[in-house]
Design a protein around this motif. Structure first.
Motif, PDB file in Angstrom:
ATOM      1  N   UNK A 155      -6.480  -3.381 -15.028  1.00  0.00           N
ATOM      2  CA  UNK A 155      -7.570  -2.689 -14.517  1.00  0.00           C
ATOM      3  C   UNK A 155      -8.519  -3.504 -14.570  1.00  0.00           C
ATOM      4  N   UNK A 156      -9.070  -3.792 -13.345  1.00  0.00           N
ATOM      5  CA  UNK A 156     -10.489  -4.661 -13.253  1.00  0.00           C
ATOM      6  C   UNK A 156     -10.225  -5.930 -13.015  1.00  0.00           C
ATOM      7  N   UNK A 157      -8.616  -6.595 -13.115  1.00  0.00           N
ATOM      8  CA  UNK A 157      -8.296  -7.977 -12.811  1.00  0.00           C
ATOM      9  C   UNK A 157      -8.321  -7.995 -11.227  1.00  0.00           C
ATOM     10  N   UNK A 158      -8.065  -9.226 -10.868  1.00  0.00           N
ATOM     11  CA  UNK A 158      -8.048  -9.700  -9.350  1.00  0.00           C
ATOM     12  C   UNK A 158      -7.188  -8.910  -8.757  1.00  0.00           C
ATOM     13  N   UNK A 159      -5.908  -8.634  -8.755  1.00  0.00           N
ATOM     14  CA  UNK A 159      -5.201  -7.663  -7.965  1.00  0.00           C
ATOM     15  C   UNK A 159      -5.709  -6.344  -7.918  1.00  0.00           C
ATOM     16  N   UNK A 160      -5.999  -5.794  -9.013  1.00  0.00           N
ATOM     17  CA  UNK A 160      -6.607  -4.101  -8.940  1.00  0.00           C
ATOM     18  C   UNK A 160      -7.720  -4.076  -8.151  1.00  0.00           C
ATOM     19  N   UNK A 161      -8.643  -5.238  -8.420  1.00  0.00           N
ATOM     20  CA  UNK A 161     -10.052  -5.142  -7.664  1.00  0.00           C
ATOM     21  C   UNK A 161      -9.622  -5.449  -6.201  1.00  0.00           C
ATOM     22  N   UNK A 162      -8.989  -6.205  -5.906  1.00  0.00           N
ATOM     23  CA  UNK A 162      -8.449  -6.272  -4.275  1.00  0.00           C
ATOM     24  C   UNK A 162      -7.992  -5.091  -3.735  1.00  0.00           C
ATOM     25  N   UNK A 163      -7.101  -4.181  -4.441  1.00  0.00           N
ATOM     26  CA  UNK A 163      -6.389  -2.996  -4.065  1.00  0.00           C
ATOM     27  C   UNK A 163      -7.384  -1.937  -4.014  1.00  0.00           C
ATOM     28  N   UNK A 164      -8.588  -1.681  -4.795  1.00  0.00           N
ATOM     29  CA  UNK A 164      -9.388  -0.753  -4.874  1.00  0.00           C
ATOM     30  C   UNK A 164     -10.533  -1.203  -3.667  1.00  0.00           C
ATOM     31  N   UNK A 165     -10.676  -2.294  -3.470  1.00  0.00           N
ATOM     32  CA  UNK A 165     -11.653  -2.540  -2.216  1.00  0.00           C
ATOM     33  C   UNK A 165     -11.154  -2.076  -0.822  1.00  0.00           C
ATOM     34  N   UNK A 166      -9.657  -2.368  -0.926  1.00  0.00           N
ATOM     35  CA  UNK A 166      -8.905  -2.129   0.329  1.00  0.00           C
ATOM     36  C   UNK A 166      -8.881  -0.571   0.279  1.00  0.00           C
ATOM     37  N   UNK A 167      -8.330   0.187  -0.543  1.00  0.00           N
ATOM     38  CA  UNK A 167      -8.387   1.662  -0.629  1.00  0.00           C
ATOM     39  C   UNK A 167      -9.836   2.207  -0.181  1.00  0.00           C
ATOM     40  N   UNK A 168     -10.868   1.907  -0.619  1.00  0.00           N
ATOM     41  CA  UNK A 168     -12.047   2.440  -0.334  1.00  0.00           C
ATOM     42  C   UNK A 168     -12.564   2.196   1.179  1.00  0.00           C
ATOM     43  N   UNK A 169     -11.949   0.850   1.751  1.00  0.00           N
ATOM     44  CA  UNK A 169     -12.320   0.510   3.017  1.00  0.00           C
ATOM     45  C   UNK A 169     -11.698   1.304   4.172  1.00  0.00           C
ATOM     46  N   UNK A 170     -10.429   2.049   3.522  1.00  0.00           N
ATOM     47  CA  UNK A 170      -9.597   3.134   4.344  1.00  0.00           C
ATOM     48  C   UNK A 170     -10.083   4.428   4.077  1.00  0.00           C
ATOM     49  N   UNK A 171     -11.048   4.859   3.022  1.00  0.00           N
ATOM     50  CA  UNK A 171     -11.386   6.100   2.759  1.00  0.00           C
ATOM     51  C   UNK A 171     -10.710   6.649   1.701  1.00  0.00           C
ATOM     52  N   UNK A 172      -9.793   5.913   0.949  1.00  0.00           N
ATOM     53  CA  UNK A 172      -8.818   6.484  -0.183  1.00  0.00           C
ATOM     54  C   UNK A 172      -9.657   6.339  -1.348  1.00  0.00           C
ATOM     55  N   UNK A 173      -9.765   7.443  -2.133  1.00  0.00           N
ATOM     56  CA  UNK A 173     -10.300   7.303  -3.510  1.00  0.00           C
ATOM     57  C   UNK A 173      -9.167   6.600  -4.269  1.00  0.00           C
ATOM     58  N   UNK A 174      -9.593   5.545  -5.232  1.00  0.00           N
ATOM     59  CA  UNK A 174      -8.643   5.059  -5.975  1.00  0.00           C
ATOM     60  C   UNK A 174      -8.026   5.998  -7.129  1.00  0.00           C
ATOM     61  N   UNK A 175      -8.767   7.309  -7.421  1.00  0.00           N
ATOM     62  CA  UNK A 175      -8.454   8.111  -8.242  1.00  0.00           C
ATOM     63  C   UNK A 175      -7.163   8.960  -7.579  1.00  0.00           C
ATOM     64  N   UNK A 176      -7.081   8.838  -6.589  1.00  0.00           N
ATOM     65  CA  UNK A 176      -5.885   9.456  -5.519  1.00  0.00           C
ATOM     66  C   UNK A 176      -4.434   8.717  -5.781  1.00  0.00           C
ATOM     67  N   UNK A 177      -4.655   7.399  -6.485  1.00  0.00           N
ATOM     68  CA  UNK A 177      -3.333   6.862  -6.666  1.00  0.00           C
ATOM     69  C   UNK A 177      -3.124   6.536  -8.177  1.00  0.00           C
ATOM     70  N   UNK A 178      -1.933   5.965  -8.396  1.00  0.00           N
ATOM     71  CA  UNK A 178      -1.416   5.849  -9.769  1.00  0.00           C
ATOM     72  C   UNK A 178      -1.050   4.149  -9.876  1.00  0.00           C
ATOM     73  N   UNK A 179      -2.278   3.598 -10.647  1.00  0.00           N
ATOM     74  CA  UNK A 179      -2.091   2.050 -10.618  1.00  0.00           C
ATOM     75  C   UNK A 179      -1.056   1.884 -11.707  1.00  0.00           C
ATOM     76  N   UNK A 180      -0.059   0.931 -11.579  1.00  0.00           N
ATOM     77  CA  UNK A 180       0.890   0.338 -12.478  1.00  0.00           C
ATOM     78  C   UNK A 180       0.550  -1.239 -12.804  1.00  0.00           C
ATOM     79  N   UNK A 181       0.335  -1.399 -14.254  1.00  0.00           N
ATOM     80  CA  UNK A 181       0.100  -2.713 -14.461  1.00  0.00           C
ATOM     81  C   UNK A 181       1.399  -3.417 -14.604  1.00  0.00           C
ATOM     82  N   UNK A 182       1.604  -4.386 -13.721  1.00  0.00           N
ATOM     83  CA  UNK A 182       2.852  -5.147 -13.582  1.00  0.00           C
ATOM     84  C   UNK A 182       2.644  -6.752 -13.978  1.00  0.00           C
ATOM     85  N   UNK A 183       1.536  -6.903 -13.485  1.00  0.00           N
ATOM     86  CA  UNK A 183       1.238  -8.480 -13.922  1.00  0.00           C
ATOM     87  C   UNK A 183       0.562  -9.359 -12.858  1.00  0.00           C
TER      88      UNK A 183
END
Length: 350
Positions: A155-183
């Motif tokens: 959470x907060x690392x590069x891949x996570x930040x990128x995806x959050x920014x993308x979700x918000x651009x499409x009107x998707x609240x990040x709380x509506x998805x489940x993030x899995x820390x894979x690496x």
């Protein structure tokens, strides 16, 4: 979402040359560099570089070595590779290494806020060279990710930040998805292929092999988030103070390589020669995709610059995630005078 402009011709790569013809091309490039820039007197000290260990970074390290640009700019270097941002920063703060050339830099800003003696000194790969992939046949768009799992890093690392920014651009609240820390993005892609997560970001080296792996790209980060600066270069303040000339020459070598990759017709065979040396012969299609993407999209910072707007964008993301507490002034986090001097050296104006 497959971009027809990125479909590679393997025959074209082979036609551009290998072996003796490639050696001739590289020799001509070195002669060109020496003729246009001259040969600065060799420095009496080495510059120690620390980078991540991604395939793309390893290939670029080999390419800049093959091109002979460090020698042309009169600087001796040693490079080590580590696996995460904390190790990058730690090695710079300890003085063990002087500069990181190719890395996401969101973690550098809160480190500076906490007193770390670091500065951003240049832009590198400024467009995100990743796409968001899925193997779930029911997911057709970013909006379909609501209620689904997405593989990223911490959470907060590069891949996570990128995806959050993308979700918000499409009107998707990040709380509506489940993030899995894979690496890493490579590990994320394997999880997407295996169906362990519904979607995840991965590099463009597999972009033209979606059918092979049974995945689809539902969004391209480079076109969706052009304002997001993917990678930069940063250095310890001690190295800036004590090895400034050396850092400028290292930046010049990398900057000249960026221009070579984006502009020079000899870049594809030169890149593939470096790729085979580092990665081997088994995944050449991925290497071809990497250099084609670079040339098509001109992804690197030709002028080695990071703008105040780009750094402001990253700080705002950090503030939103609580990684930073306050926004820092530009001159607190960046010293781009080194990049400007490096460009002058590349262009023979130094």
């Amino acid at each position: 979402m497959k971009d027809a402009a990125f479909v590679l011709s393997r025959r074209r790569i082979l036609q551009l040359g290998a072996g003796g013809s490639l050696a001739m091309a590289l020799g001509a490039e070195r002669a060109f560099a020496q003729g246009s820039v001259g040969a600065p007197a060799k420095l009496s000290y080495p510059v120690n570089i620390v980078n991540t260990g991604s395939n793309a970074t390893l290939v670029l390290q080999k390419l800049v070595e093959n091109l002979g640009y460090f020698r042309d700019f009169g600087v001796e270097t040693a490079t080590i590779n580590v696996q995460d941002g904390s190790k990058l920063i730690g090695s710079l703060l300890s003085g063990e290494n002087d500069i990181c050339m190719l890395s996401g830099f969101s973690q550098v800003l809160p480190a500076i806020e906490k007193g770390a003696q670091l500065k951003l000194v240049a832009g590198a790969n400024i467009l995100i060279a990743q796409a968001l992939y899925t193997s779930n046949p029911h997911i057709k768009s970013v909006e379909d990710l609501r209620g689904k799992t997405i593989g990223t890093g911490a959470i907060g690392a590069l891949l996570h930040q990128m995806v959050v920014a993308l979700l918000r651009k499409h009107g998707v609240d990040p709380s509506e998805v489940q993030f899995v820390n894979i690496g890493s993005s490579g590990a994320v892609f394997k999880s997407v292929v295996a169906g362990r997560v519904d979607a995840g970001p991965a590099m463009t080296d597999v972009y033209d092999q979606q059918e092979k792996y049974g995945v689809r790209a539902i969004a391209d980060f480079w076109s969706e988030l052009p304002e997001y600066p993917y990678q930069g270069s940063y250095a310890g303040q001690q190295a800036i103070d004590e090895k400034r000339d050396g850092l400028v020459r290292v930046l010049a070598a990398y900057g000249k390589m960026y221009r070579f990759m984006m502009d020079d017709p000899r870049a594809e065979p030169a890149f593939m020669d470096a790729y085979r040396s580092v990665i081997g012969m088994g995944e050449e299609d991925q290497g071809e995709m990497m250099i084609r993407f670079t040339r098509e999209k001109k992804t690197y910072a030709r002028d080695l610059m990071l703008t105040p707007a780009q750094i402001d964008y990253m700080e705002n993301l950090n503030l939103e995630f609580g990684i930073q507490k306050t926004k820092l002034p530009f001159d607190k986090v960046a010293d781009l005078s080194l990049a400007k001097d490096a460009v002058a050296l590349i262009e023979g104006r130094a």
